[in-house]
Design a protein around this motif. Sequence first.
Motif, PDB file in Angstrom:
ATOM      1  N   PRO A  42       0.828  -1.223   0.000  1.00 55.31           N
ATOM      2  CA  PRO A  42       0.000   0.000   0.000  1.00 55.31           C
ATOM      3  C   PRO A  42       0.854   1.262   0.000  1.00 55.31           C
ATOM      4  CG  PRO A  42       0.091  -0.918   2.209  1.00 55.31           C
ATOM      5  CD  PRO A  42       0.843  -1.885   1.323  1.00 55.31           C
ATOM      6  N   ALA A  43       1.526   1.536  -1.098  1.00 57.36           N
ATOM      7  CA  ALA A  43       2.402   2.699  -1.188  1.00 57.36           C
ATOM      8  C   ALA A  43       1.585   3.988  -1.239  1.00 57.36           C
ATOM      9  CB  ALA A  43       3.281   2.590  -2.420  1.00 57.36           C
ATOM     10  N   ASP A  44       2.224   5.094  -0.829  1.00 56.35           N
ATOM     11  CA  ASP A  44       1.589   6.407  -0.913  1.00 56.35           C
ATOM     12  C   ASP A  44       1.646   6.955  -2.340  1.00 56.35           C
ATOM     13  OD1 ASP A  44       1.044   6.872   1.968  1.00 56.35           O
ATOM     14  OD2 ASP A  44       3.233   6.705   2.102  1.00 56.35           O
ATOM     15  N   ILE A  45       2.668   6.563  -3.054  1.00 55.73           N
ATOM     16  CA  ILE A  45       2.865   7.034  -4.427  1.00 55.73           C
ATOM     17  C   ILE A  45       3.792   6.055  -5.138  1.00 55.73           C
ATOM     18  CG2 ILE A  45       4.846   8.523  -3.867  1.00 55.73           C
ATOM     19  CD1 ILE A  45       3.616  10.555  -5.911  1.00 55.73           C
ATOM     20  N   SER A 103       1.416   6.896 -19.896  1.00 56.56           N
ATOM     21  CA  SER A 103       1.009   8.218 -19.415  1.00 56.56           C
ATOM     22  C   SER A 103      -0.482   8.303 -19.123  1.00 56.56           C
ATOM     23  CB  SER A 103       1.402   9.290 -20.438  1.00 56.56           C
ATOM     24  OG  SER A 103       2.805   9.284 -20.660  1.00 56.56           O
ATOM     25  N   GLU A 104      -1.258   7.419 -19.704  1.00 56.55           N
ATOM     26  CA  GLU A 104      -2.694   7.387 -19.425  1.00 56.55           C
ATOM     27  C   GLU A 104      -2.958   7.196 -17.932  1.00 56.55           C
ATOM     28  OE1 GLU A 104      -6.565   4.492 -20.398  1.00 56.55           O
ATOM     29  OE2 GLU A 104      -4.698   4.279 -21.540  1.00 56.55           O
ATOM     30  N   TYR A 105      -2.049   6.499 -17.251  1.00 62.58           N
ATOM     31  CA  TYR A 105      -2.234   6.184 -15.837  1.00 62.58           C
ATOM     32  C   TYR A 105      -1.350   7.034 -14.915  1.00 62.58           C
ATOM     33  CZ  TYR A 105      -4.467   2.195 -17.999  1.00 62.58           C
ATOM     34  OH  TYR A 105      -5.291   1.398 -18.776  1.00 62.58           O
ATOM     35  N   ALA A 106      -0.477   7.850 -15.488  1.00 62.47           N
ATOM     36  CA  ALA A 106       0.448   8.644 -14.678  1.00 62.47           C
ATOM     37  C   ALA A 106      -0.120  10.031 -14.420  1.00 62.47           C
ATOM     38  CB  ALA A 106       1.798   8.757 -15.373  1.00 62.47           C
ATOM     39  N   ALA A 107       0.023  10.483 -13.193  1.00 63.75           N
ATOM     40  CA  ALA A 107      -0.409  11.843 -12.852  1.00 63.75           C
ATOM     41  C   ALA A 107       0.609  12.875 -13.299  1.00 63.75           C
ATOM     42  CB  ALA A 107      -0.621  11.946 -11.341  1.00 63.75           C
ATOM     43  N   HIS A 108       1.854  12.449 -13.441  1.00 59.19           N
ATOM     44  CA  HIS A 108       2.927  13.396 -13.754  1.00 59.19           C
ATOM     45  C   HIS A 108       4.087  12.623 -14.367  1.00 59.19           C
ATOM     46  CE1 HIS A 108       4.444  17.488 -13.260  1.00 59.19           C
ATOM     47  NE2 HIS A 108       5.624  16.985 -12.926  1.00 59.19           N
ATOM     48  N   VAL A 314       8.301  16.922  -6.053  1.00 53.56           N
ATOM     49  CA  VAL A 314       7.344  16.382  -7.026  1.00 53.56           C
ATOM     50  C   VAL A 314       6.519  15.272  -6.395  1.00 53.56           C
ATOM     51  CG1 VAL A 314       7.119  15.064  -9.177  1.00 53.56           C
ATOM     52  CG2 VAL A 314       8.638  17.052  -9.077  1.00 53.56           C
ATOM     53  N   LEU A 315       7.176  14.339  -5.708  1.00 54.87           N
ATOM     54  CA  LEU A 315       6.471  13.214  -5.103  1.00 54.87           C
ATOM     55  C   LEU A 315       5.458  13.686  -4.062  1.00 54.87           C
ATOM     56  CD1 LEU A 315       9.450  10.709  -4.677  1.00 54.87           C
ATOM     57  CD2 LEU A 315       7.619  10.586  -6.379  1.00 54.87           C
ATOM     58  N   GLU A 316       5.844  14.638  -3.222  1.00 52.70           N
ATOM     59  CA  GLU A 316       4.922  15.134  -2.197  1.00 52.70           C
ATOM     60  C   GLU A 316       3.743  15.866  -2.825  1.00 52.70           C
ATOM     61  OE1 GLU A 316       7.789  15.730   1.718  1.00 52.70           O
ATOM     62  OE2 GLU A 316       7.447  17.432   0.381  1.00 52.70           O
ATOM     63  N   ALA A 317       4.015  16.665  -3.846  1.00 53.25           N
ATOM     64  CA  ALA A 317       2.937  17.415  -4.488  1.00 53.25           C
ATOM     65  C   ALA A 317       1.939  16.471  -5.143  1.00 53.25           C
ATOM     66  CB  ALA A 317       3.511  18.385  -5.525  1.00 53.25           C
ATOM     67  N   VAL A 318       2.436  15.500  -5.912  1.00 50.08           N
ATOM     68  CA  VAL A 318       1.542  14.579  -6.617  1.00 50.08           C
ATOM     69  C   VAL A 318       0.781  13.704  -5.628  1.00 50.08           C
ATOM     70  CG1 VAL A 318       1.447  12.662  -8.272  1.00 50.08           C
ATOM     71  CG2 VAL A 318       2.942  14.621  -8.716  1.00 50.08           C
ATOM     72  N   ALA A 319       1.445  13.266  -4.560  1.00 49.56           N
ATOM     73  CA  ALA A 319       0.779  12.441  -3.552  1.00 49.56           C
ATOM     74  C   ALA A 319      -0.373  13.195  -2.892  1.00 49.56           C
ATOM     75  CB  ALA A 319       1.785  11.988  -2.496  1.00 49.56           C
ATOM     76  N   ASN A 320      -0.264  14.526  -2.871  1.00 53.39           N
ATOM     77  CA  ASN A 320      -1.299  15.347  -2.249  1.00 53.39           C
ATOM     78  C   ASN A 320      -2.225  15.997  -3.267  1.00 53.39           C
ATOM     79  OD1 ASN A 320      -0.778  15.421   0.812  1.00 53.39           O
ATOM     80  ND2 ASN A 320       1.264  15.759  -0.048  1.00 53.39           N
ATOM     81  N   GLY A 321      -2.172  15.507  -4.513  1.00 52.56           N
ATOM     82  CA  GLY A 321      -3.084  15.986  -5.541  1.00 52.56           C
ATOM     83  C   GLY A 321      -2.800  17.371  -6.057  1.00 52.56           C
ATOM     84  N   ARG A 322      -1.546  17.839  -5.899  1.00 48.37           N
ATOM     85  CA  ARG A 322      -1.192  19.172  -6.353  1.00 48.37           C
ATOM     86  C   ARG A 322      -0.266  19.109  -7.568  1.00 48.37           C
ATOM     87  NH1 ARG A 322       2.169  21.180  -3.352  1.00 48.37           N
ATOM     88  NH2 ARG A 322       2.461  19.715  -1.623  1.00 48.37           N
ATOM     89  N   MET A 323      -0.250  20.185  -8.335  1.00 49.84           N
ATOM     90  CA  MET A 323       0.712  20.319  -9.417  1.00 49.84           C
ATOM     91  C   MET A 323       2.054  20.727  -8.820  1.00 49.84           C
ATOM     92  SD  MET A 323       1.244  20.250 -12.771  1.00 49.84           S
ATOM     93  CE  MET A 323      -0.246  20.603 -13.697  1.00 49.84           C
TER      94      MET A 323
END
Length: 334
Positions: A42-45, A103-108, A314-323
Amino acid sequence: MLVYLNFTPRHGPYGGANAFLRTLMTELTRLGVSFTNDCAEPADIALVNALTDGIRINEVARIAERGIPIVHRKTGYRGRGIAELRAEVDGVIVGDRLQIELSEYAAHSIFQSEYSRDVFVSSGFSGGYSVISNGVDENVFNTVEKPRFRRPRPRRNWVRGQPLELIVSAWSTDPSKGFAEYAVIDEALRGRRDVRLTIVGRTPRGVRFRAARVHRPVPSPKLAALLKRHHVLLQLTRWESCSNALIEGLNCGLPAIYLESGANGEVAAPYGVPYRDSIDEAVSALSERYGQILEALPENPYRISLIGKRYLDVLEAVANGRMPAGAETAVETT
């Protein structure tokens, strides 16, 4: 933060991608990140690296379906990887196309250079991305020599009138790594005392160098020590997204003679001169700028203490739904 990464570190000399990812993991661990290479945890990202360890779209889709945001680090497969992935079909490298499909499944996405970004965009990539270069461990690749049983001392720079020591560092024996050019330079340097060449790493089977000294591949600490005994890095590889060998040399205080291909110029232009089919012309041009380049090298950005923080942001931003800060968006072209 627990990060899934599709990478198993290999110890010892095993190529630039292995060296960078191993260094990145160490730095991010120091910054409080934990890693797993078990995609069922159960990874965070998820930080998915290229197509490493054979990861494919079905596995990435399963990660996304579990609600784990994905950052995909893309790297060009032209001139690297197995023949199936480096083949070109309809103007696009197969390995690049497979990464674009992820990329279809990647947030960033993360690109190692503007060159790499441009290759992927021209091949059909669209979406949010950051450009973050590779970085080396400054505790290893630096300008301090550490002789056995003696105090550390600054590396010795070239002094005009002394032989200029060139070095090539290569793991892969692929033709894109510049061996045809190195063979020509080797022949040109036969009998010379003013310019000498060393090659460290793997060399193609059947290729014999007559003037150059050849060293087998060595682990990072020994490689750094060897680099510091030379004056200039010779880097004539093609299509590199961001050459680890190049930034290792720069951080050891070596200006570069580089082939203007891939991201080489993007990385090394402030710290070297381009090679244009003449080693004598390149050496002459570098000699004129040598002192100026030495002054600029300590400020180069290719250090893991800087790069690790950018990855963490980058990892913290994406994990928290931010750009992520500084991120951009590539729009699909028609």
